[in-house]
Design a protein around this motif. Structure first.
Motif, mmCIF file in Angstrom:
data_model
loop_
_atom_site.group_PDB
_atom_site.id
_atom_site.type_symbol
_atom_site.label_atom_id
_atom_site.label_comp_id
_atom_site.label_asym_id
_atom_site.label_seq_id
_atom_site.Cartn_x
_atom_site.Cartn_y
_atom_site.Cartn_z
ATOM 1 N N LYS A 344 -35.333 -16.409 -5.946
ATOM 2 C CA LYS A 344 -34.362 -17.436 -5.561
ATOM 3 C C LYS A 344 -34.373 -17.664 -4.049
ATOM 4 O O LYS A 344 -34.018 -18.755 -3.585
ATOM 5 C CB LYS A 344 -32.966 -17.023 -6.019
ATOM 6 N N ALA A 345 -34.779 -16.635 -3.306
ATOM 7 C CA ALA A 345 -34.880 -16.775 -1.845
ATOM 8 C C ALA A 345 -36.215 -17.376 -1.429
ATOM 9 O O ALA A 345 -36.450 -17.564 -0.222
ATOM 10 C CB ALA A 345 -34.702 -15.405 -1.186
ATOM 11 N N ALA A 346 -37.089 -17.668 -2.406
ATOM 12 C CA ALA A 346 -38.439 -18.157 -2.125
ATOM 13 C C ALA A 346 -39.199 -17.191 -1.222
ATOM 14 O O ALA A 346 -40.062 -17.595 -0.434
ATOM 15 C CB ALA A 346 -38.399 -19.554 -1.500
ATOM 16 N N ASP A 347 -38.871 -15.884 -1.364
ATOM 17 C CA ASP A 347 -39.512 -14.846 -0.551
ATOM 18 C C ASP A 347 -40.513 -14.095 -1.432
ATOM 19 O O ASP A 347 -40.240 -12.991 -1.915
ATOM 20 C CB ASP A 347 -38.453 -13.900 0.015
ATOM 21 N N PHE A 348 -41.665 -14.689 -1.629
ATOM 22 C CA PHE A 348 -42.654 -14.099 -2.533
ATOM 23 C C PHE A 348 -43.286 -12.840 -1.944
ATOM 24 O O PHE A 348 -43.721 -11.957 -2.685
ATOM 25 C CB PHE A 348 -43.734 -15.128 -2.874
ATOM 26 N N ASP A 349 -43.319 -12.746 -0.628
ATOM 27 C CA ASP A 349 -43.865 -11.538 -0.013
ATOM 28 C C ASP A 349 -43.032 -10.317 -0.402
ATOM 29 O O ASP A 349 -43.565 -9.284 -0.808
ATOM 30 C CB ASP A 349 -43.876 -11.710 1.511
ATOM 31 N N SER A 350 -41.711 -10.446 -0.297
ATOM 32 C CA SER A 350 -40.832 -9.336 -0.687
ATOM 33 C C SER A 350 -40.860 -9.103 -2.190
ATOM 34 O O SER A 350 -40.746 -7.962 -2.658
ATOM 35 C CB SER A 350 -39.391 -9.618 -0.232
ATOM 36 N N LEU A 351 -40.999 -10.179 -2.961
ATOM 37 C CA LEU A 351 -41.059 -10.046 -4.421
ATOM 38 C C LEU A 351 -42.252 -9.185 -4.832
ATOM 39 O O LEU A 351 -42.115 -8.245 -5.640
ATOM 40 C CB LEU A 351 -41.151 -11.441 -5.051
ATOM 41 N N LEU A 352 -43.422 -9.479 -4.270
ATOM 42 C CA LEU A 352 -44.614 -8.698 -4.626
ATOM 43 C C LEU A 352 -44.534 -7.285 -4.074
ATOM 44 O O LEU A 352 -45.039 -6.336 -4.693
ATOM 45 C CB LEU A 352 -45.874 -9.402 -4.110
ATOM 46 N N CYS A 390 -50.997 -7.655 -7.670
ATOM 47 C CA CYS A 390 -51.796 -8.472 -8.584
ATOM 48 C C CYS A 390 -52.462 -7.611 -9.657
ATOM 49 O O CYS A 390 -52.613 -8.043 -10.807
ATOM 50 C CB CYS A 390 -52.845 -9.257 -7.793
ATOM 51 N N LEU A 391 -52.846 -6.393 -9.299
ATOM 52 C CA LEU A 391 -53.391 -5.466 -10.302
ATOM 53 C C LEU A 391 -52.336 -5.100 -11.337
ATOM 54 O O LEU A 391 -52.606 -5.062 -12.540
ATOM 55 C CB LEU A 391 -53.896 -4.195 -9.612
ATOM 56 N N ILE A 392 -51.138 -4.816 -10.848
ATOM 57 C CA ILE A 392 -50.041 -4.482 -11.757
ATOM 58 C C ILE A 392 -49.771 -5.657 -12.696
ATOM 59 O O ILE A 392 -49.556 -5.482 -13.900
ATOM 60 C CB ILE A 392 -48.780 -4.113 -10.961
ATOM 61 N N TYR A 393 -49.799 -6.860 -12.148
ATOM 62 C CA TYR A 393 -49.602 -8.063 -12.952
ATOM 63 C C TYR A 393 -50.690 -8.161 -14.020
ATOM 64 O O TYR A 393 -50.400 -8.463 -15.191
ATOM 65 C CB TYR A 393 -49.624 -9.279 -12.034
ATOM 66 N N ALA A 394 -51.925 -7.891 -13.647
ATOM 67 C CA ALA A 394 -53.029 -7.969 -14.607
ATOM 68 C C ALA A 394 -52.845 -6.966 -15.746
ATOM 69 O O ALA A 394 -53.069 -7.299 -16.923
ATOM 70 C CB ALA A 394 -54.362 -7.719 -13.895
ATOM 71 N N ILE A 395 -52.438 -5.743 -15.426
ATOM 72 C CA ILE A 395 -52.212 -4.730 -16.459
ATOM 73 C C ILE A 395 -51.144 -5.210 -17.444
ATOM 74 O O ILE A 395 -51.281 -5.061 -18.665
ATOM 75 C CB ILE A 395 -51.792 -3.389 -15.822
ATOM 76 N N ASN A 396 -50.095 -5.812 -16.907
ATOM 77 C CA ASN A 396 -49.034 -6.303 -17.785
ATOM 78 C C ASN A 396 -49.490 -7.485 -18.627
ATOM 79 O O ASN A 396 -49.082 -7.630 -19.780
ATOM 80 C CB ASN A 396 -47.803 -6.677 -16.966
ATOM 81 N N GLN A 408 -58.504 -14.184 -15.886
ATOM 82 C CA GLN A 408 -58.392 -14.963 -14.655
ATOM 83 C C GLN A 408 -57.837 -14.108 -13.513
ATOM 84 O O GLN A 408 -58.324 -14.185 -12.380
ATOM 85 C CB GLN A 408 -57.487 -16.171 -14.887
ATOM 86 N N GLN A 409 -56.836 -13.278 -13.837
ATOM 87 C CA GLN A 409 -56.220 -12.460 -12.807
ATOM 88 C C GLN A 409 -57.186 -11.408 -12.288
ATOM 89 O O GLN A 409 -57.239 -11.139 -11.080
ATOM 90 C CB GLN A 409 -54.952 -11.795 -13.359
ATOM 91 N N CYS A 410 -57.960 -10.801 -13.191
ATOM 92 C CA CYS A 410 -58.950 -9.808 -12.750
ATOM 93 C C CYS A 410 -59.965 -10.445 -11.801
ATOM 94 O O CYS A 410 -60.347 -9.851 -10.782
ATOM 95 C CB CYS A 410 -59.665 -9.202 -13.960
ATOM 96 N N LEU A 430 -58.873 0.135 -4.590
ATOM 97 C CA LEU A 430 -58.571 -1.082 -5.340
ATOM 98 C C LEU A 430 -59.742 -1.501 -6.217
ATOM 99 O O LEU A 430 -59.558 -1.895 -7.377
ATOM 100 C CB LEU A 430 -58.214 -2.212 -4.372
ATOM 101 N N ALA A 431 -60.944 -1.409 -5.652
ATOM 102 C CA ALA A 431 -62.138 -1.783 -6.425
ATOM 103 C C ALA A 431 -62.297 -0.859 -7.637
ATOM 104 O O ALA A 431 -62.670 -1.309 -8.727
ATOM 105 C CB ALA A 431 -63.379 -1.721 -5.536
ATOM 106 N N GLY A 432 -61.981 0.415 -7.452
ATOM 107 C CA GLY A 432 -62.060 1.359 -8.564
ATOM 108 C C GLY A 432 -61.023 1.064 -9.638
ATOM 109 O O GLY A 432 -61.322 1.115 -10.838
ATOM 110 N N GLU A 433 -59.808 0.755 -9.200
ATOM 111 C CA GLU A 433 -58.758 0.409 -10.161
ATOM 112 C C GLU A 433 -59.140 -0.848 -10.943
ATOM 113 O O GLU A 433 -58.902 -0.948 -12.146
ATOM 114 C CB GLU A 433 -57.423 0.182 -9.439
ATOM 115 N N LEU A 434 -59.732 -1.809 -10.224
ATOM 116 C CA LEU A 434 -60.139 -3.049 -10.888
ATOM 117 C C LEU A 434 -61.247 -2.787 -11.901
ATOM 118 O O LEU A 434 -61.261 -3.367 -12.992
ATOM 119 C CB LEU A 434 -60.599 -4.076 -9.850
ATOM 120 N N GLU A 435 -62.180 -1.912 -11.565
ATOM 121 C CA GLU A 435 -63.239 -1.557 -12.521
ATOM 122 C C GLU A 435 -62.639 -0.897 -13.767
ATOM 123 O O GLU A 435 -63.044 -1.194 -14.900
ATOM 124 C CB GLU A 435 -64.246 -0.607 -11.875
#
Length: 827
Positions: A344-352, A390-396, A408-410, A430-435
């Protein structure tokens, strides 16, 4: 200011008499529009009782939030029961509903206890409505539920009233009469003329809040006058009388339905929030303090007015307040609320950032649409700065079965990682988690998944931070071979591949899924008829899985041991495993595995042609509300299909077969295909479509014969024996059919003996006098502890007796026992 006398105003004789019904009914619904004083009346009434009061004020439409709040309330009475309710989560199906009612029923309410759900209208959840209805119908001793709402509760309130479970207190009970309005004004120093009284009755229509505001106006202007709206009245007699500082303070906290003094100080930042609250409470009745919860509440009418003012503020002012609220929620670990505020604050940096701090632990299926919306609207440059989120989002996304968005997210995360400076450990991690995550995109190819795992191993310096080793490795399936048997003629190779591949995965996930490879090996032995090696490997798998506390794999190993026991005709071992496993799941609060165990039970009893003992949700095909994830759906269909077959629903089975095959072809899952073809052929044969039946059965044989998978045919021999004989006579798979025919007589003999034993057990005469008494009390809904208190025996004695009862009756749950007792009573 008026001499506000809440008790005098709200506790009139008519209201007290109405609220006395709380003690006469399991459920009381207090229903009236905003501003009629229903919450205050209930609070005042209960404060004068000696009952245990548990109060939950709802703040949003989150069923998860409601359930967590209820669990916190229950903790005051029974911490163990609270943990079990919290671990179960919102009961979205009949299995979880029954268990939730059983847990609440196990609590000892030693004195009259009232649970109040205030502002229930904010929640729109059929699951919670059904839970409350069942809880009310269970008539738990000393437990009373009060729902305070602006609208009628649920869809079945009328039925509950007619059956004597519920009392409804409506708006009319809270409307002030002409005489009461005059008396209330007199008590507050306002003497009305007859004309003023007539005007006030007509203007307010007995609405308590409106009368109170008119009294405030009279004190200021020495006359009672009509305003165009209630909000204008609030503005004139309340808001304008506040200083600019107080008005600004109110705008900074009005986004909360309730708040603590610490929360107010956090939002205001000027150090005098408590002093301002004190002045406000002394000046009007629209702000109250609850000493029990140490929380302030602004009356809904005043909150509604303040939010209208808030909505007219500039976007910078609004966003600053929402951002501060988001930071507050982060500070106390309420990450979902924090994300909503930052959005609601349009603060996506804090959201992520909030998602990264929480590691996605608070995200459930309930938040799916919100999470997708947040990421779709988040600017790309901000997402790029938060690859962990973004990794957490992909897992979900994978757990939500949003496979296209997952891919697409991966791909996007891969591009974000490229922007990181070379040589940084964070980039390699991060690269390892993505693999590792990429392995899910290759499900259920053992080789494809393992390639990702091996590459991940070269990048990660330790176990993954994102894979939950306590999550279900099998997605709810009770079989590993079902998951990975994907190519005809390659089963032995797939078994060998998983034995080699799994150690790489264990290193990356701290042992997640330990023992899975030996379960698959044991199942391979079983399906190909090598029962000795199947049992040896199953014990090996069970030992490894238990040592690493991997319940999903434990269930798979135990399921295979139950099937081996069924081959031997050992009904006692089958029922003992089912009983002990169900008790362990409940004791440990591992409710995500209840449906998996139900599938094990359903499969066993379907093989024994015991339709009544198959869990009801399986017989109904009610899969969507279970804890089984999409990769386990085709195994569910194996059991549902057999239930349809043994109940004679041949047309329905044939109609569903194509859908079953389609679902089993997604990954693919060949076992799902084999069983479905067998069931479809059996149904066609029963309907006299003999040629179609033989052609369908040949499809099953063509998939299974190259791998010597004989057990699906042997388990269903009574339905397909004639077709197999004809196919063998015509030269189709003679050696393979010969092995089936050699095994079927043993299976048939032991199965018939077990079925006969189960049928003979379905009567009460097998139980001792004490066991019969315990069975009756279980059927009435009592917990083990309550049964022990009733019969003056130890709780452990009740547990042992139940184990004996279940073994004698061939069941494994209290629900099944209750069903048997009810059937016997009704004849």
């Amino acid at each position: 200011m008026p001499r506000y006398k809440a008790k005098t105003l709200y506790m009139r004789k008519s209201i007290v008499e109405a609220l006395d019904n709380i003690w006469e009914y399991p459920l009381t619904v207090v229903e009236a529009p905003m501003g009629y004083g229903k919450t205050t009346a209930v609070k005042e009434y209960l404060s004068g009782s000696e009952a245990e009061e548990l109060w939950q004020t709802l703040t949003d439409d989150s069923s998860t939030g409601f359930w967590n709040g209820l669990s916190r309330l229950i903790r005051k009475l029974d911490p163990v029961a609270a943990d079990r309710l919290a671990g179960m989560g919102v009961p979205g199906n009949s299995v979880f509903l029954d268990e939730a009612i059983r847990i609440v029923g196990s609590i000892e309410f030693s004195k009259r206890t009232v649970i109040v759900f205030d502002d229930y209208h904010l929640l729109s959840s059929g699951d919670i409505d059904r839970f409350i209805e069942l809880l009310v119908k269970s008539e738990t001793p000393n437990l009373h539920i009060v729902i305070v709402s602006r609208s009628v509760f649920g869809e079945n309130t009328t039925e509950l009233v007619l059956k004597g479970y519920c009392c409804v207190i409506e708006k009319s009970s809270f409307e002030l009469s002409r005489a009461e309005i005059i008396e209330y004004c007199r008590l507050n120093g306002v003497k009305l003329s007859a004309e003023e009284a007539d005007f006030l009755v007509s203007y307010t229509e007995g609405w308590i809040s409106a009368v109170y505001l008119c009294i405030l106006g009279f004190q200021q202007d020495k006359r009672i006058e009509r305003q165009a709206s209630l909000y204008e009245l609030i503005e004139k007699v309340v808001y304008r009388r506040c200083s600019i500082e107080v008005q600004e303070f109110l705008l900074s906290i009005c986004i909360f339905d309730s708040f603590s003094s610490l929360q107010a100080e956090y939002m205001w930042t000027k150090g005098n929030a408590e002093a301002l609250l004190g002045r406000l409470m002394a000046g009007n009745a629209f702000i109250k303090y609850d000493h029990g919860s140490q929380t302030y509440y602004i009356h809904n009418i005043f909150t509604s007015y303040l939010r209208r003012i808030f909505d007219r503020q500039g976007s910078d002012r609004q966003q600053a307040i929402w951002k501060a609220a988001g930071k507050w929620h982060v500070s106390i670990g309420e990450y979902i609320h924090a994300m909503d505020c930052f959005y609601k604050a349009a603060d996506f940096d804090s959201l992520l950032t909030a998602i990264e701090i929480d590691k996605g632990n608070c995200i459930t299926n309930e938040h799916k649409d919100r999470l997708i919306r947040y990421f779709s609207e988040c600017p790309m440059e901000i997402r790029r700065d938060h690859p962990w989120a973004c990794l957490i989002y992909a897992i979900n996304l994978f757990s939500f079965n949003e496979m296209e968005l997952f891919a697409q997210q991966c791909e996007q995360v891969g591009r974000y990682i490229e922007f990181l400076p070379e040589g940084e450990q964070a980039k390699a991690q991060l690269a390892g988690e993505l693999e590792l995550l990429g392995g899910f995109s290759k499900y259920n190819s053992i080789t494809g998944m393992s390639e990702h795992h091996q590459r991940a191993g070269g990048l990660l310096k330790g176990p993954s931070e994102f894979i939950d080793r306590n999550g279900s490795w099998t997605f709810g399936s009770p079989s590993v071979l079902y998951m990975f048997y994907r190519e005809t003629g390659q089963l032995e190779q797939e078994v060998n591949e998983i034995i080699v591949a799994m150690p790489h995965y264990y290193q990356l996930t701290a042992g997640h899924g330990s023992g899975a490879e030996y379960v698959m090996q044991a199942e391979w032995y079983y399906y190909t008829g090598d029962f000795e090696n199947a049992e040896i490997a199953s014990h090996k798998a069970l030992y490894i899985a238990k040592s690493q506390d991997q319940m999903a794999i434990v269930l798979c190993a135990l399921f295979l041991q139950m099937r081996l026991a069924t081959l031997r005709g050992d009904l006692a071992q089958v029922t003992d495993i089912l009983w002990q496993t169900r008790e362990e799941i409940k004791e440990r609060g591992l409710y995500q595995y209840i449906h998996t165990l139900d599938m094990c039970e359903g499969f066993i009893y379907s093989c024994l042609n015991q339709e009544k003992k198959i869990p009801a949700w399986i017989v109904k095909g009610d899969l969507q509300d279970s804890s089984i994830c999409f990769p386990g759906y085709a195994f569910f269909n194996i059991i549902w299909g057999k239930a349809l077959l043994i109940s004679g629903q041949y047309l329905k089975l044939i109609g569903l077969a194509e859908g079953f095959i389609g679902m089993a072809s997604v990954f693919p899952n060949l076992l799902g295909q084999v069983y479905t073809y067998i069931y479809e052929a059996a149904a066609e044969f029963k309907l006299g479509r003999h040629e179609d039946a033989r052609q369908t059965l040949r499809q099953a044989l063509s998939v299974a014969a190259p791998d010597q998978v004989i057990m699906p045919f042997a388990e269903n021999g009574e339905y397909i024996a004639d077709m197999l004989a004809q196919l063998e006579k015509n030269g189709h798979y003679p050696e393979f059919i010969g092995r089936i025919n050699a095994l079927f007589p043993l299976i048939s003999k032991n199965r018939d003996a077990m079925s006969a034993e189960l049928s003979s057990r379905d009567n009460r005469s097998m139980l001792t006098e004490r066991e019969a008494a315990i069975a009756e009390l279980v059927a009435s809904g009592l917990s083990n502890q309550a049964i022990g208190n009733t019969l003056h025996i130890a709780e452990i004695t009740v547990k042992k007796a139940l184990q004996s009862i279940f073994a004698k009756l061939g069941i494994s749950s209290r629900t099944a026992l209750a069903k048997i007792m009810i059937e016997q009573k009704t004849g």
